[in-house]
Write a protein that holds these residues in place. Structure first.
Motif, mmCIF file in Angstrom:
data_model
loop_
_atom_site.group_PDB
_atom_site.id
_atom_site.type_symbol
_atom_site.label_atom_id
_atom_site.label_comp_id
_atom_site.label_asym_id
_atom_site.label_seq_id
_atom_site.Cartn_x
_atom_site.Cartn_y
_atom_site.Cartn_z
ATOM 1 N N HIS A 1 -11.306 47.875 37.109
ATOM 2 C CA HIS A 1 -11.876 49.033 37.815
ATOM 3 C C HIS A 1 -13.027 49.697 37.057
ATOM 4 O O HIS A 1 -13.842 50.380 37.634
ATOM 5 N N CYS B 1 -22.858 61.334 37.821
ATOM 6 C CA CYS B 1 -23.212 61.645 39.222
ATOM 7 C C CYS B 1 -22.579 62.961 39.647
ATOM 8 O O CYS B 1 -21.388 63.168 39.476
ATOM 9 N N ILE B 2 -23.408 63.856 40.202
ATOM 10 C CA ILE B 2 -22.873 65.136 40.682
ATOM 11 C C ILE B 2 -22.841 65.172 42.212
ATOM 12 O O ILE B 2 -22.642 66.218 42.812
ATOM 13 N N SER B 3 -23.063 64.031 42.840
ATOM 14 C CA SER B 3 -23.017 63.937 44.299
ATOM 15 C C SER B 3 -24.048 64.826 44.976
ATOM 16 O O SER B 3 -23.767 65.427 46.010
ATOM 17 N N MET C 1 -25.747 57.205 47.190
ATOM 18 C CA MET C 1 -24.724 57.993 46.497
ATOM 19 C C MET C 1 -23.340 57.384 46.721
ATOM 20 O O MET C 1 -22.533 57.290 45.801
ATOM 21 N N ASP C 2 -23.091 56.936 47.942
ATOM 22 C CA ASP C 2 -21.777 56.368 48.246
ATOM 23 C C ASP C 2 -21.526 55.084 47.462
ATOM 24 O O ASP C 2 -20.405 54.818 47.040
ATOM 25 N N GLN D 1 -20.755 56.071 43.893
ATOM 26 C CA GLN D 1 -19.378 56.593 43.831
ATOM 27 C C GLN D 1 -18.351 55.466 43.946
ATOM 28 O O GLN D 1 -17.322 55.481 43.275
ATOM 29 N N LEU E 1 -18.177 53.808 40.672
ATOM 30 C CA LEU E 1 -17.466 54.660 39.720
ATOM 31 C C LEU E 1 -15.957 54.438 39.795
ATOM 32 O O LEU E 1 -15.251 54.495 38.806
ATOM 33 N N ARG E 2 -15.457 54.191 41.002
ATOM 34 C CA ARG E 2 -14.010 53.995 41.116
ATOM 35 C C ARG E 2 -13.649 52.522 41.251
ATOM 36 O O ARG E 2 -12.565 52.179 41.717
ATOM 37 N N GLY E 3 -14.571 51.646 40.863
ATOM 38 C CA GLY E 3 -14.247 50.226 40.788
ATOM 39 C C GLY E 3 -14.148 49.520 42.123
ATOM 40 O O GLY E 3 -13.618 48.417 42.202
ATOM 41 N N LYS F 1 -17.161 47.437 48.203
ATOM 42 C CA LYS F 1 -17.839 48.487 48.970
ATOM 43 C C LYS F 1 -19.233 48.741 48.404
ATOM 44 O O LYS F 1 -20.213 48.868 49.157
#
Lengths: 292, 228
Positions: free
Chosen positions: B102, B115-117, B132-133, B136, B139-141, B145
Protein backbone atom coordinates in the motif's frame (compact mmCIF):
# COMPACT_ATOMS: atom_id res chain seq x y z
CA UNK A 1 -31.03 2.35 7.29
CA UNK A 2 -28.13 3.46 5.11
CA UNK A 3 -25.34 5.72 6.37
CA UNK A 4 -22.87 7.63 4.21
CA UNK A 5 -19.51 6.23 5.25
CA UNK A 6 -16.04 7.78 5.13
CA UNK A 7 -13.28 5.15 5.39
CA UNK A 8 -10.08 7.21 5.49
CA UNK A 9 -6.70 6.02 4.22
CA UNK A 10 -5.84 3.75 7.16
CA UNK A 11 -8.98 1.65 6.80
CA UNK A 12 -7.88 0.84 3.25
CA UNK A 13 -4.33 -0.11 4.26
CA UNK A 14 -3.18 -1.14 7.74
CA UNK A 15 -6.69 -1.07 9.20
CA UNK A 16 -8.37 -3.17 6.52
CA UNK A 17 -9.45 -5.82 9.04
CA UNK A 18 -11.47 -3.24 10.94
CA UNK A 19 -13.33 -2.15 7.82
CA UNK A 20 -14.10 -5.68 6.69
CA UNK A 21 -15.49 -6.59 10.10
CA UNK A 22 -17.40 -3.34 10.61
CA UNK A 23 -19.19 -3.53 7.24
CA UNK A 24 -20.27 -7.05 8.14
CA UNK A 25 -21.36 -6.06 11.65
CA UNK A 26 -23.50 -3.31 10.17
CA UNK A 27 -25.30 -5.84 7.99
CA UNK A 28 -25.84 -8.17 10.95
CA UNK A 29 -27.41 -5.30 12.89
CA UNK A 30 -29.62 -4.22 10.01
CA UNK A 31 -27.90 -1.15 8.62
CA UNK A 32 -25.48 -0.40 5.83
CA UNK A 33 -22.36 1.74 5.54
CA UNK A 34 -22.25 3.21 2.04
CA UNK A 35 -18.79 4.44 1.10
CA UNK A 36 -18.63 7.96 -0.34
CA UNK A 37 -17.98 7.60 -4.09
CA UNK A 38 -14.93 9.88 -3.88
CA UNK A 39 -13.09 11.05 -0.82
CA UNK A 40 -9.74 12.52 0.17
CA UNK A 41 -7.51 12.21 3.21
CA UNK A 42 -9.16 13.78 6.30
CA UNK A 43 -6.15 16.02 6.89
CA UNK A 44 -4.63 13.73 9.59
CA UNK A 45 -4.58 16.29 12.39
CA UNK A 46 -6.84 19.23 13.13
CA UNK A 47 -4.78 22.37 12.68
CA UNK A 48 -5.30 24.55 15.76
CA UNK A 49 -4.06 27.75 14.11
CA UNK A 50 -6.97 30.15 14.37
CA UNK A 51 -6.79 31.55 10.85
CA UNK A 52 -5.88 28.78 8.44
CA UNK A 53 -8.13 27.68 5.63
CA UNK A 54 -5.90 25.45 3.52
CA UNK A 55 -5.42 22.74 6.13
CA UNK A 56 -9.19 22.31 6.49
CA UNK A 57 -9.87 21.84 2.78
CA UNK A 58 -9.55 18.05 2.85
CA UNK A 59 -12.12 17.66 5.59
CA UNK A 60 -14.39 20.27 4.00
CA UNK A 61 -14.40 18.43 0.70
CA UNK A 62 -15.43 15.26 2.52
CA UNK A 63 -18.24 17.14 4.28
CA UNK A 64 -19.51 18.27 0.87
CA UNK A 65 -19.36 14.69 -0.46
CA UNK A 66 -21.39 13.63 2.61
CA UNK A 67 -23.89 16.41 1.94
CA UNK A 68 -24.34 15.14 -1.63
CA UNK A 69 -24.79 11.52 -0.61
CA UNK A 70 -26.95 12.54 2.32
CA UNK A 71 -29.50 14.11 -0.04
CA UNK A 72 -29.80 10.78 -1.80
CA UNK A 73 -30.01 8.70 1.40
CA UNK A 74 -32.09 11.32 3.25
CA UNK A 75 -29.72 11.66 6.17
CA UNK A 76 -27.31 14.29 7.45
CA UNK A 77 -25.03 11.77 9.14
CA UNK A 78 -21.54 10.72 8.10
CA UNK A 79 -19.99 7.67 9.77
CA UNK A 80 -16.26 7.09 10.29
CA UNK A 81 -14.44 4.02 11.58
CA UNK A 82 -11.12 5.68 12.34
CA UNK A 83 -10.95 7.72 15.55
CA UNK A 84 -8.43 10.12 14.01
CA UNK A 85 -10.68 10.87 11.03
CA UNK A 86 -13.64 11.25 13.40
CA UNK A 87 -11.70 13.79 15.41
CA UNK A 88 -10.53 15.88 12.44
CA UNK A 89 -13.84 15.86 10.55
CA UNK A 90 -15.84 16.67 13.66
CA UNK A 91 -13.54 19.51 14.74
CA UNK A 92 -13.57 21.07 11.28
CA UNK A 93 -17.34 20.72 11.13
CA UNK A 94 -17.75 22.30 14.54
CA UNK A 95 -15.42 25.15 13.59
CA UNK A 96 -17.75 25.99 10.66
CA UNK A 97 -20.86 25.71 12.82
CA UNK A 98 -19.36 28.17 15.30
CA UNK A 99 -17.91 30.50 12.65
CA UNK A 100 -20.32 31.19 9.79
CA UNK A 101 -17.82 33.67 8.33
CA UNK A 102 -15.22 30.93 7.97
CA UNK A 103 -17.78 28.70 6.31
CA UNK A 104 -18.59 31.52 3.92
CA UNK A 105 -14.90 32.06 3.15
CA UNK A 106 -14.23 28.44 2.39
CA UNK A 107 -17.29 28.25 0.17
CA UNK A 108 -16.08 31.27 -1.80
CA UNK A 109 -12.65 29.71 -2.15
CA UNK A 110 -13.91 26.29 -3.28
CA UNK A 111 -15.63 27.77 -6.29
CA UNK A 112 -15.95 24.50 -8.19
CA UNK A 113 -17.81 22.69 -5.39
CA UNK A 114 -21.36 23.16 -4.17
CA UNK A 115 -21.53 25.22 -0.95
CA UNK A 116 -21.19 23.33 2.30
CA UNK A 117 -24.23 24.20 4.40
CA UNK A 118 -22.80 23.14 7.75
CA UNK A 119 -25.46 20.55 8.52
CA UNK A 120 -23.56 17.29 8.50
CA UNK A 121 -23.32 15.31 11.73
CA UNK A 122 -20.10 13.31 12.13
CA UNK A 123 -20.58 10.01 13.95
CA UNK A 124 -18.11 7.34 14.88
CA UNK A 125 -19.23 3.75 14.22
CA UNK A 126 -19.28 3.21 17.98
CA UNK A 127 -21.78 6.03 18.33
CA UNK A 128 -24.05 4.44 15.73
CA UNK A 129 -23.90 1.15 17.61
CA UNK A 130 -24.71 2.81 20.91
CA UNK A 131 -27.13 5.59 20.02
CA UNK A 132 -28.90 4.35 16.89
CA UNK A 133 -28.88 0.58 17.54
CA UNK A 134 -28.38 0.32 21.30
CA UNK A 135 -26.90 -2.34 23.61
CA UNK A 136 -30.32 -4.00 24.12
CA UNK A 137 -30.78 -4.62 20.42
CA UNK A 138 -27.21 -5.88 20.14
CA UNK A 139 -27.76 -8.20 23.11
CA UNK A 140 -30.80 -9.68 21.40
CA UNK A 141 -28.69 -10.58 18.36
CA UNK A 142 -25.87 -12.33 20.20
CA UNK A 143 -25.21 -15.84 18.86
CA UNK A 144 -22.04 -16.57 20.80
CA UNK A 145 -21.92 -14.91 24.23
CA UNK A 146 -18.38 -13.90 25.17
CA UNK A 147 -18.68 -15.38 28.65
CA UNK A 148 -15.34 -15.85 30.45
CA UNK A 149 -13.62 -13.34 28.19
CA UNK A 150 -12.09 -10.49 30.19
CA UNK A 151 -12.01 -7.49 27.91
CA UNK A 152 -10.40 -4.12 28.43
CA UNK A 153 -12.14 -1.42 26.35
CA UNK A 154 -9.45 1.07 25.43
CA UNK A 155 -10.68 4.40 24.04
CA UNK A 156 -7.52 6.38 23.50
CA UNK A 157 -7.93 10.12 23.11
CA UNK A 158 -9.26 10.95 19.66
CA UNK A 159 -12.90 10.06 20.42
CA UNK A 160 -13.05 12.03 23.64
CA UNK A 161 -10.81 15.05 23.29
CA UNK A 162 -11.35 17.93 23.10
CA UNK A 163 -14.54 18.02 25.14
CA UNK A 164 -16.44 19.75 22.33
CA UNK A 165 -16.35 16.63 20.16
CA UNK A 166 -16.59 13.91 22.84
CA UNK A 167 -19.60 11.61 22.58
CA UNK A 168 -19.05 9.93 25.91
CA UNK A 169 -17.90 10.88 29.41
CA UNK A 170 -14.36 12.18 28.94
CA UNK A 171 -12.93 10.65 32.13
CA UNK A 172 -15.10 7.59 32.61
CA UNK A 173 -16.45 6.54 29.20
CA UNK A 174 -18.93 3.67 29.25
CA UNK A 175 -20.21 3.27 25.67
CA UNK A 176 -17.80 0.55 24.58
CA UNK A 177 -18.05 -1.22 27.96
CA UNK A 178 -21.85 -1.30 27.68
CA UNK A 179 -21.66 -2.84 24.22
CA UNK A 180 -19.11 -5.44 25.34
CA UNK A 181 -21.28 -6.28 28.36
CA UNK A 182 -24.18 -6.81 25.97
CA UNK A 183 -22.02 -9.41 24.21
CA UNK A 184 -21.64 -11.21 27.54
CA UNK A 185 -17.98 -10.31 28.09
CA UNK A 186 -16.55 -9.41 31.44
CA UNK A 187 -15.51 -5.77 31.18
CA UNK A 188 -12.58 -4.67 33.29
CA UNK A 189 -11.97 -1.09 34.34
CA UNK A 190 -8.61 0.23 33.30
CA UNK A 191 -7.78 3.72 34.64
CA UNK A 192 -5.55 4.21 31.57
CA UNK A 193 -8.45 3.79 29.15
CA UNK A 194 -8.44 7.42 28.00
CA UNK A 195 -4.67 7.87 28.03
CA UNK A 196 -3.03 8.58 24.68
CA UNK A 197 -1.25 5.68 22.95
CA UNK A 198 1.42 8.04 21.62
CA UNK A 199 -0.33 8.52 18.30
CA UNK A 200 1.81 9.87 15.44
CA UNK A 201 4.86 10.09 17.70
CA UNK A 202 5.44 6.56 16.41
CA UNK A 203 7.03 8.14 13.33
CA UNK A 204 9.50 10.47 15.02
CA UNK A 205 9.75 9.42 18.67
CA UNK A 206 9.12 5.72 19.17
CA UNK A 207 10.40 5.80 22.77
CA UNK A 208 7.60 8.19 23.74
CA UNK A 209 5.08 5.75 22.30
CA UNK A 210 6.65 2.83 24.16
CA UNK A 211 6.33 4.77 27.42
CA UNK A 212 2.63 5.31 26.78
CA UNK A 213 2.02 1.73 25.69
CA UNK A 214 3.83 0.31 28.70
CA UNK A 215 1.65 2.25 31.15
CA UNK A 216 -1.56 1.32 29.36
CA UNK A 217 -0.72 -2.35 28.92
CA UNK A 218 0.65 -2.88 32.42
CA UNK A 219 -2.54 -1.48 33.94
CA UNK A 220 -4.52 -3.76 31.67
CA UNK A 221 -2.48 -6.87 32.45
CA UNK A 222 -2.51 -6.31 36.20
CA UNK A 223 -6.32 -6.35 36.01
CA UNK A 224 -6.25 -9.66 34.18
CA UNK A 225 -7.41 -8.61 30.72
CA UNK A 226 -7.45 -11.37 28.09
CA UNK A 227 -7.75 -8.85 25.32
CA UNK A 228 -7.61 -5.11 24.76
CA UNK A 229 -10.40 -3.84 22.53
CA UNK A 230 -10.09 -0.62 20.56
CA UNK A 231 -12.11 1.15 17.88
CA UNK A 232 -9.02 3.03 16.59
CA UNK A 233 -6.60 1.71 13.94
CA UNK A 234 -3.71 3.86 15.17
CA UNK A 235 -4.18 2.71 18.79
CA UNK A 236 -4.36 -0.87 17.55
CA UNK A 237 -1.12 -0.44 15.64
CA UNK A 238 0.76 1.33 18.43
CA UNK A 239 -0.40 -1.03 21.18
CA UNK A 240 0.43 -4.12 19.10
CA UNK A 241 3.83 -3.10 17.71
CA UNK A 242 4.68 -1.28 20.97
CA UNK A 243 4.07 -4.42 23.04
CA UNK A 244 6.28 -6.41 20.69
CA UNK A 245 9.19 -4.00 21.27
CA UNK A 246 8.56 -3.85 25.03
CA UNK A 247 8.45 -7.64 25.22
CA UNK A 248 11.74 -7.95 23.32
CA UNK A 249 13.29 -5.45 25.73
CA UNK A 250 11.98 -7.46 28.70
CA UNK A 251 9.81 -4.57 29.92
CA UNK A 252 6.59 -6.60 29.90
CA UNK A 253 6.43 -10.34 30.45
CA UNK A 254 3.68 -11.14 27.98
CA UNK A 255 1.79 -9.48 25.13
CA UNK A 256 -1.95 -8.92 25.38
CA UNK A 257 -3.75 -9.23 22.03
CA UNK A 258 -5.27 -5.94 20.80
CA UNK A 259 -8.26 -6.37 18.52
CA UNK A 260 -10.87 -4.16 16.94
CA UNK A 261 -14.28 -3.88 18.55
CA UNK A 262 -15.73 -4.77 15.15
CA UNK A 263 -13.89 -8.11 15.14
CA UNK A 264 -15.16 -9.03 18.60
CA UNK A 265 -18.68 -8.11 17.45
CA UNK A 266 -18.40 -10.49 14.50
CA UNK A 267 -17.24 -13.30 16.77
CA UNK A 268 -20.26 -12.77 18.97
CA UNK A 269 -22.96 -11.87 16.43
CA UNK A 270 -22.16 -13.93 13.35
CA UNK A 271 -22.78 -17.57 12.50
CA UNK A 272 -19.78 -17.19 10.25
CA UNK A 273 -17.15 -16.49 12.88
CA UNK A 274 -14.89 -19.48 12.24
CA UNK A 275 -12.18 -17.53 10.42
CA UNK A 276 -12.01 -15.00 13.24
CA UNK A 277 -11.83 -17.73 15.88
CA UNK A 278 -9.02 -19.33 13.91
CA UNK A 279 -7.12 -16.02 13.93
CA UNK A 280 -7.81 -15.47 17.61
CA UNK A 281 -7.42 -18.92 19.08
CA UNK A 282 -7.15 -17.55 22.63
CA UNK A 283 -10.75 -16.35 22.36
CA UNK A 284 -11.88 -19.77 21.16
CA UNK A 285 -10.09 -21.38 24.11
CA UNK A 286 -11.70 -18.96 26.55
CA UNK A 287 -15.16 -19.58 25.14
CA UNK A 288 -14.63 -23.33 25.36
CA UNK A 289 -13.56 -23.06 29.02
CA UNK A 290 -17.14 -22.08 29.68
CA UNK A 291 -18.38 -25.49 28.65
CA UNK A 292 -16.03 -26.92 31.32
CA UNK B 1 -15.63 41.58 -51.91
CA UNK B 2 -12.17 40.59 -50.75
CA UNK B 3 -12.63 42.57 -47.54
CA UNK B 4 -15.94 40.86 -46.85
CA UNK B 5 -14.35 37.43 -46.95
CA UNK B 6 -11.59 38.34 -44.58
CA UNK B 7 -11.44 36.40 -41.33
CA UNK B 8 -12.06 38.78 -38.39
CA UNK B 9 -9.04 39.53 -36.24
CA UNK B 10 -8.91 39.13 -32.46
CA UNK B 11 -6.49 40.56 -29.92
CA UNK B 12 -4.24 38.21 -28.00
CA UNK B 13 -1.54 39.23 -25.56
CA UNK B 14 1.48 36.96 -25.83
CA UNK B 15 3.66 37.49 -22.78
CA UNK B 16 2.02 40.89 -22.38
CA UNK B 17 2.40 42.18 -25.96
CA UNK B 18 -0.71 42.63 -28.04
CA UNK B 19 -1.04 40.96 -31.44
CA UNK B 20 -3.96 40.94 -33.87
CA UNK B 21 -4.44 37.42 -35.18
CA UNK B 22 -7.19 35.79 -37.26
CA UNK B 23 -9.87 34.19 -35.10
CA UNK B 24 -10.05 30.43 -35.31
CA UNK B 25 -6.30 29.91 -35.07
CA UNK B 26 -4.96 27.63 -32.38
CA UNK B 27 -2.80 29.27 -29.75
CA UNK B 28 0.21 27.67 -31.37
CA UNK B 29 -0.66 28.93 -34.85
CA UNK B 30 -1.43 32.37 -33.39
CA UNK B 31 2.04 32.52 -31.87
CA UNK B 32 3.56 31.58 -35.22
CA UNK B 33 1.35 34.14 -36.98
CA UNK B 34 2.66 36.73 -34.55
CA UNK B 35 6.21 35.86 -35.52
CA UNK B 36 7.31 33.34 -32.91
CA UNK B 37 9.24 30.37 -34.22
CA UNK B 38 9.19 27.11 -32.33
CA UNK B 39 12.45 25.31 -31.81
CA UNK B 40 11.14 23.51 -28.69
CA UNK B 41 7.68 23.18 -27.22
CA UNK B 42 5.88 22.46 -30.48
CA UNK B 43 5.78 18.72 -30.04
CA UNK B 44 3.24 16.63 -31.91
CA UNK B 45 0.73 19.42 -32.74
CA UNK B 46 -1.99 16.86 -32.19
CA UNK B 47 -2.79 16.95 -28.48
CA UNK B 48 -0.90 13.85 -27.50
CA UNK B 49 2.57 14.83 -26.32
CA UNK B 50 1.90 17.53 -23.75
CA UNK B 51 4.82 19.72 -24.90
CA UNK B 52 2.79 22.91 -25.39
CA UNK B 53 1.24 23.52 -21.96
CA UNK B 54 -0.12 27.04 -21.87
CA UNK B 55 -1.66 29.21 -19.17
CA UNK B 56 -3.88 32.16 -19.85
CA UNK B 57 -6.40 34.56 -18.40
CA UNK B 58 -9.43 36.16 -19.98
CA UNK B 59 -10.47 39.75 -19.38
CA UNK B 60 -12.40 40.29 -16.13
CA UNK B 61 -12.06 36.69 -14.98
CA UNK B 62 -9.89 35.95 -11.94
CA UNK B 63 -9.46 32.32 -12.88
CA UNK B 64 -6.17 31.10 -14.30
CA UNK B 65 -6.98 28.84 -17.22
CA UNK B 66 -4.91 26.26 -18.99
CA UNK B 67 -4.70 24.66 -22.41
CA UNK B 68 -2.58 22.73 -24.81
CA UNK B 69 -1.54 25.40 -27.35
CA UNK B 70 -2.10 23.05 -30.29
CA UNK B 71 -5.65 22.15 -29.21
CA UNK B 72 -7.22 25.45 -28.20
CA UNK B 73 -8.33 28.34 -30.36
CA UNK B 74 -7.73 32.00 -29.55
CA UNK B 75 -10.30 34.13 -27.75
CA UNK B 76 -10.43 37.88 -27.94
CA UNK B 77 -8.50 39.47 -25.06
CA UNK B 78 -6.60 36.36 -24.09
CA UNK B 79 -3.41 36.85 -22.05
CA UNK B 80 -1.20 33.84 -22.50
CA UNK B 81 2.19 32.31 -22.02
CA UNK B 82 3.43 28.88 -22.96
CA UNK B 83 5.30 26.76 -20.42
CA UNK B 84 7.06 24.14 -22.50
CA UNK B 85 8.97 22.47 -19.69
CA UNK B 86 8.39 21.61 -16.02
CA UNK B 87 11.41 21.17 -13.78
CA UNK B 88 10.48 18.07 -11.79
CA UNK B 89 12.41 15.37 -10.02
CA UNK B 90 11.73 12.01 -11.56
CA UNK B 91 12.57 8.99 -9.50
CA UNK B 92 14.70 6.24 -10.98
CA UNK B 93 13.21 2.89 -10.12
CA UNK B 94 13.16 -0.59 -11.54
CA UNK B 95 9.51 -1.53 -11.80
CA UNK B 96 10.52 -5.21 -11.81
CA UNK B 97 11.84 -4.75 -8.28
CA UNK B 98 8.81 -2.91 -6.90
CA UNK B 99 5.63 -4.46 -5.54
CA UNK B 100 2.08 -3.37 -4.83
CA UNK B 101 2.31 -2.83 -1.09
CA UNK B 102 0.00 0.00 0.00
CA UNK B 103 2.93 2.40 0.53
CA UNK B 104 4.88 1.65 -2.66
CA UNK B 105 4.09 4.99 -4.35
CA UNK B 106 4.49 6.85 -1.07
CA UNK B 107 8.02 5.46 -0.77
CA UNK B 108 9.06 6.75 -4.19
CA UNK B 109 7.20 10.06 -3.93
CA UNK B 110 6.74 10.76 -0.17
CA UNK B 111 5.61 14.32 -0.95
CA UNK B 112 2.16 13.00 -1.93
CA UNK B 113 1.42 12.94 1.81
CA UNK B 114 1.64 16.75 1.66
CA UNK B 115 -1.54 16.94 -0.45
CA UNK B 116 -4.07 19.25 1.20
CA UNK B 117 -6.84 18.43 -1.29
CA UNK B 118 -6.98 21.97 -2.64
CA UNK B 119 -7.85 20.55 -6.07
CA UNK B 120 -5.66 23.07 -7.95
CA UNK B 121 -4.16 20.22 -10.01
CA UNK B 122 -7.58 19.02 -11.16
CA UNK B 123 -8.65 22.55 -12.04
CA UNK B 124 -5.58 23.20 -14.19
CA UNK B 125 -5.46 19.86 -16.04
CA UNK B 126 -5.99 20.48 -19.80
CA UNK B 127 -6.96 16.82 -20.15
CA UNK B 128 -9.68 17.33 -17.53
CA UNK B 129 -8.37 14.47 -15.40
CA UNK B 130 -9.27 14.08 -11.74
CA UNK B 131 -5.68 14.69 -10.71
CA UNK B 132 -6.32 15.23 -6.99
CA UNK B 133 -8.32 12.02 -6.86
CA UNK B 134 -5.50 9.98 -8.38
CA UNK B 135 -2.96 11.51 -6.00
CA UNK B 136 -5.28 10.59 -3.12
CA UNK B 137 -5.74 7.08 -4.50
CA UNK B 138 -1.93 6.75 -4.72
CA UNK B 139 -1.64 7.91 -1.14
CA UNK B 140 -3.81 5.05 0.07
CA UNK B 141 -2.23 2.46 -2.20
CA UNK B 142 -5.16 2.13 -4.61
CA UNK B 143 -2.89 1.61 -7.62
CA UNK B 144 -5.59 0.49 -10.02
CA UNK B 145 -7.74 3.56 -9.37
CA UNK B 146 -4.73 5.88 -9.69
CA UNK B 147 -3.79 4.23 -12.99
CA UNK B 148 -7.29 4.45 -14.44
CA UNK B 149 -7.85 8.07 -13.36
CA UNK B 150 -4.47 9.17 -14.77
CA UNK B 151 -4.67 7.13 -17.96
CA UNK B 152 -5.12 10.07 -20.36
CA UNK B 153 -2.28 12.14 -18.87
CA UNK B 154 -0.04 13.77 -21.52
CA UNK B 155 2.63 14.74 -18.96
CA UNK B 156 2.34 18.48 -19.70
CA UNK B 157 3.33 19.24 -16.09
CA UNK B 158 0.82 22.02 -15.36
CA UNK B 159 -0.40 20.18 -12.24
CA UNK B 160 3.11 20.24 -10.81
CA UNK B 161 3.32 24.01 -11.40
CA UNK B 162 0.10 24.68 -9.52
CA UNK B 163 0.56 22.32 -6.57
CA UNK B 164 1.09 24.12 -3.24
CA UNK B 165 2.41 20.83 -1.83
CA UNK B 166 5.04 20.66 -4.59
CA UNK B 167 3.95 17.22 -5.76
CA UNK B 168 4.87 16.12 -9.30
CA UNK B 169 1.53 14.52 -9.99
CA UNK B 170 2.23 13.39 -13.53
CA UNK B 171 5.22 11.32 -12.42
CA UNK B 172 3.14 9.81 -9.63
CA UNK B 173 0.44 8.81 -12.13
CA UNK B 174 3.04 7.31 -14.44
CA UNK B 175 4.39 5.12 -11.63
CA UNK B 176 0.84 4.04 -10.79
CA UNK B 177 0.20 3.04 -14.41
CA UNK B 178 3.46 1.11 -14.61
CA UNK B 179 2.68 -0.76 -11.40
CA UNK B 180 -0.84 -1.41 -12.60
CA UNK B 181 0.39 -2.78 -15.91
CA UNK B 182 3.01 -4.92 -14.24
CA UNK B 183 1.15 -6.30 -11.24
CA UNK B 184 -2.57 -5.53 -11.30
CA UNK B 185 -4.09 -5.52 -14.78
CA UNK B 186 -4.63 -8.90 -16.45
CA UNK B 187 -1.83 -9.90 -18.81
CA UNK B 188 -2.48 -9.13 -22.49
CA UNK B 189 -2.44 -12.77 -23.59
CA UNK B 190 -3.29 -11.95 -27.20
CA UNK B 191 -0.01 -10.03 -27.52
CA UNK B 192 1.99 -12.96 -26.21
CA UNK B 193 0.15 -15.30 -28.56
CA UNK B 194 0.76 -13.04 -31.54
CA UNK B 195 4.49 -12.75 -30.76
CA UNK B 196 4.78 -16.53 -30.38
CA UNK B 197 3.01 -17.00 -33.68
CA UNK B 198 5.43 -14.64 -35.46
CA UNK B 199 8.42 -16.33 -33.87
CA UNK B 200 7.17 -19.70 -35.11
CA UNK B 201 7.79 -18.42 -38.66
CA UNK B 202 4.27 -18.36 -40.10
CA UNK B 203 5.11 -15.34 -42.26
CA UNK B 204 8.27 -16.80 -43.79
CA UNK B 205 6.52 -18.62 -46.63
CA UNK B 206 4.60 -15.56 -47.83
CA UNK B 207 7.60 -13.26 -47.62
CA UNK B 208 9.86 -15.59 -49.58
CA UNK B 209 7.14 -15.73 -52.25
CA UNK B 210 7.04 -11.90 -52.43
CA UNK B 211 10.82 -11.66 -52.66
CA UNK B 212 10.97 -13.31 -56.08
CA UNK B 213 8.01 -11.46 -57.64
CA UNK B 214 8.46 -8.84 -60.33
CA UNK B 215 7.47 -5.21 -59.59
CA UNK B 216 4.38 -5.39 -61.83
CA UNK B 217 3.23 -8.56 -60.06
CA UNK B 218 3.67 -6.92 -56.66
CA UNK B 219 1.67 -3.88 -57.85
CA UNK B 220 -1.06 -6.16 -59.10
CA UNK B 221 -1.12 -8.05 -55.80
CA UNK B 222 -1.36 -4.76 -53.95
CA UNK B 223 -4.38 -3.69 -55.99
CA UNK B 224 -6.15 -6.95 -55.26
CA UNK B 225 -5.39 -6.89 -51.53
CA UNK B 226 -8.22 -7.49 -49.11
CA UNK B 227 -8.63 -4.78 -46.51
CA UNK B 228 -10.70 -4.77 -43.36
Amino acid sequence: MEYPYYPGCTLKTTGKKDEEAALEVAKLLGFELKELPTWTCCGVVYNLTSDVMADHLSATRTLIRAQEMGRELKTNKLVTLCSMCYNVLKQVNLMYKNNPDKLNNVNLFMDTEEDYLGNIEIMHFLEVLYNDIGPEMIKAKVKTPLTNLKVDPYYGCMLLRPKTIAFDDQDAPHVMGDILSALGAKVIENPMTVECCGAHQIITNKEAVLDCVQRIVKASQSRGADVIVTPCPLCQYNLTTGQKSLFEKGKINHQTPVIYLSELLIISLSDNNQDYLKDYKFIKDKLEERGG
Amino acid sequence: MAEKNQIPLVSVFIMGKEYKVPSGLTLMKAMEYAGYRYTRGAGCRAGFCGACATIYRLKDDYRLKSALACQTTVDDGMYLVQLPFTPANKKKYDVEKLNIAHNVILKEYPEIARCISCNSCTKVCPQELKVMDYVQASLRGDIEKAAILSFDCVQCGLCAFRCPAEITQYHVGQLARRLNGKFVAPKAMHTEEAVAKLNSGITKKEISKLKVLKLAEIKDLYKKRVTE
